[in-house]
Enzyme design. Sequence first.
Site, PDB file in Angstrom:
ATOM      1  CB  CYS A  41      -0.899   0.024   1.239  1.00  0.00           C
ATOM      2  SG  CYS A  41      -2.003  -1.396   1.359  1.00  0.00           S
ATOM      3  N   GLY A  70      -1.380   1.416  -4.895  1.00  0.00           N
ATOM      4  CA  GLY A  70      -2.706   1.019  -4.453  1.00  0.00           C
ATOM      5  C   GLY A  70      -3.784   1.573  -5.350  1.00  0.00           C
ATOM      6  CG  ASN A 144       3.085  -0.739   2.795  1.00  0.00           C
ATOM      7  OD1 ASN A 144       2.580  -1.768   2.373  1.00  0.00           O
ATOM      8  ND2 ASN A 144       4.212  -0.250   2.318  1.00  0.00           N
ATOM      9  N   GLY A 145       1.920  -3.260   5.003  1.00  0.00           N
ATOM     10  CA  GLY A 145       2.653  -4.442   5.413  1.00  0.00           C
ATOM     11  C   GLY A 145       1.741  -5.582   5.794  1.00  0.00           C
ATOM     12  CE1 TYR A 299       5.073  -5.280 -11.557  1.00  0.00           C
ATOM     13  CE2 TYR A 299       4.177  -5.178  -9.339  1.00  0.00           C
ATOM     14  CZ  TYR A 299       3.986  -5.211 -10.708  1.00  0.00           C
ATOM     15  OH  TYR A 299       2.728  -5.179 -11.225  1.00  0.00           O
TER      16      TYR A 299
END
Length: 585
Positions: A41, A70, A144-145, A299
Site C-alpha cells: 500500500c 494502491g 503498509n505491510g 517491481y
Amino acid sequence: MIDTLGPLSVHARCFRIFQSISLFTVRKSRLIPERKLLMVCGILGLLLHDPSVDAAQEINEGLSLLQHRGQDACGIVTCGPKGRFYQCKANGMVRDVFDKNAISRLIGGMGVGHVRYPTAGSSNNAEAQPFYVNSPYGIVFAHNGNLINTASLLQFMDATAHRHINTSSDSELLLNIFANNLQQTGKFRINEEDIFTAIGGLMKQCKGAYACVAMLAGFGIIAFRDPNGIRPIGMGVRKSGSGRDYLFSSESVVADASGFGDWEDVKPGEAVIITRSGVSRRQVSDPATFAPDIFEFVYFARPDSVLDGISVYRSRMAMGDALAEEVKKVLSARNLTVDVVIPVPDTSRVAALNLAQKLQLPYREGFIKNRYVGRTFIMPGQQMRRKNVRRKLNAMALEFVDKNVLLVDDSIVRGTTSKEIVQMAKDVGAKKVIVASCAPPIRYPHVYGIDMPSRSELVAYNRDTESIATAIGADLVVFQTLPDLVSSIRHLNPNITTFDCSMFTGDYITGGVDEAYLAHIEGLRADNVKEKVVDGGFMAVNGKGGGVARADGAGHDREAEVGANGGPMNGADDTVGLHNTWKTN
C-alpha cells in the site's frame, strides 16, 4: 462526528442489529469472501505549520503520486479545530474518490492518507484506510505491510485487552494494539515519552512487516517502521513562513513533487513524533537485521523514488547490466542469437535498455500499453488476469516479424502475463521468443505485504528453467541470479548488507514462518478459494471479528448466513466512529 460506544452489553446488542442489516444487504449483492488483507500500500502523513490551511488537497496530490502502490481503495482523514476528525474513504482510484466537494469537507492542517492495492476477493469498503479509534485520545492509523502472528494478537485483543477487531485488516489490529498500549498509561494527557513506550511495546508484540503513520487528535503525527525495516517510509521537511511543514510518505517522489527537502528514511525500529512544537525521534525496538524488501526495487516502487538511500532507477539500470552478462552466457551456450530487445512495459524498461546497450542489440518498444488497466499479477482469478493482459498490451507486428526476440520482464510470478505476452509475440510473427527476467525464479510466498499466490500457483514452484519456459510457451527463459540482483541494488548503499529475498529463497527474516503458517496463508490466497462464501459469527477470532470460511463435515463450503462485511459500508462509518463524507451532498 465522533460517536462513543456505550457499555459492552449495548455494543453487543447494536452489533447484532448491524449484523441483521448486513445480512439483508449481502443477500441482495455479491457475496464477498473473508480474506486476510495482504498487500503493498501507500501511506502518507502531513502536518502543516499553519493550522488554518487545510492539508487535504496536498494529501490528495501525494496519494496520486502513490497510486501505483494502491488502485483498489483510498482514504484521507484530517484533524481540524478542537481535535475533530474529518474522513473520506471509498473503493476506487484517488481521482474518482476525491473530487472538489469531498476535499472541501476535509478540514484541518494535518492528516493521514492511504492507497490500497487490490487484493483477490477483498473489495470490502470497510477495509479502506485510514482506520480510527476514539479511545484513548482519538487515533487515526494507516499501515503498509503484514503481520505473521495475528492469531495470538487477536487472542490477546479478545481475552486481555477486550477490544473488538471489526475487519480482517492487520492495520486495524495494529491500531488497537497501539491504542491499548497508550491506554495503559491511564493519563488524562500523554506526552512523547508515553508514545515512544507504547510503540516500543507494540514492536515487542507484533511480528512481521509494517510501516505506519498515525495521527493523535489535536497532538500531531507519528511514523514508525518494523525492526527489520522491510516496508519503506521516510520523511521530508519544507520551510513555511516562520516554521516548517512535515511529510511522511512511502516513497520520496511525494516529497520531490511537493517541495519537501532533507528526505530521510525512518530507520528500522525507529519512531518519529511530529508536532507543531518540533520533532522527536527514538529507536524503540531491540536491534534486528535491517532487510528491506528487494521486490520494492524490482517491481513496486516508482523509478524516480529513492528508498533507503538507493535510487530505484539506478538499481534497475544495474539489474539490466548484470542480466546482460547472464543472457550473453546462456545464449552462447545454446548457440542462439537475438535480433531485438523488447521490454514488457513498464517496470522493465530501464533494465531492458541497459541490457540492449550492453549487448549492443537494437532496443524497440514492441508493446503499447493501455494505462487504464491495473497491474495484472495481483488481480483476482487466473481468467481475469489472462483477459486483462490482452486489454493491457498490444503487440506491434513490425517489431516482431521474422525476428528472434528477447523480451525483458521485471519478474515472472504466476506466469499468466508471460504466457500471454509470449503468445502475442508469436501471433504477430516472432520466430523465437526468449524471456529474460530481472529477478530470480519466485518459488515461495511473500508474507510481508504482497499478495503473491500459493506456491502451487507460482510458475517456478517445483520447476526448473526448462520447465518454466515450456509452461509459458517461450523458447528459452533466462533468470537473473540472486547474487547479481542483490549486488545490483546493494552497490548503491553498501551499508545495507541484507535484503528480504524470501520469495526467492524461502528464508524469512523475522522467523516464525513455518510450514503450517505457509499452508494457512496459501489456503487464503489460492485462486480456487477466492470465491468462497463466509459464515459469520459475533466476535469470531479466526475471522477477525466475525466472518470465517467454514465447511461442513464433508469439507464442503456452507451457504453463508452472514456476509463478509466485517464493517460498515461507505457513508455509514459513523455507526462505529467517524462519519464518512464520501458521496455526501
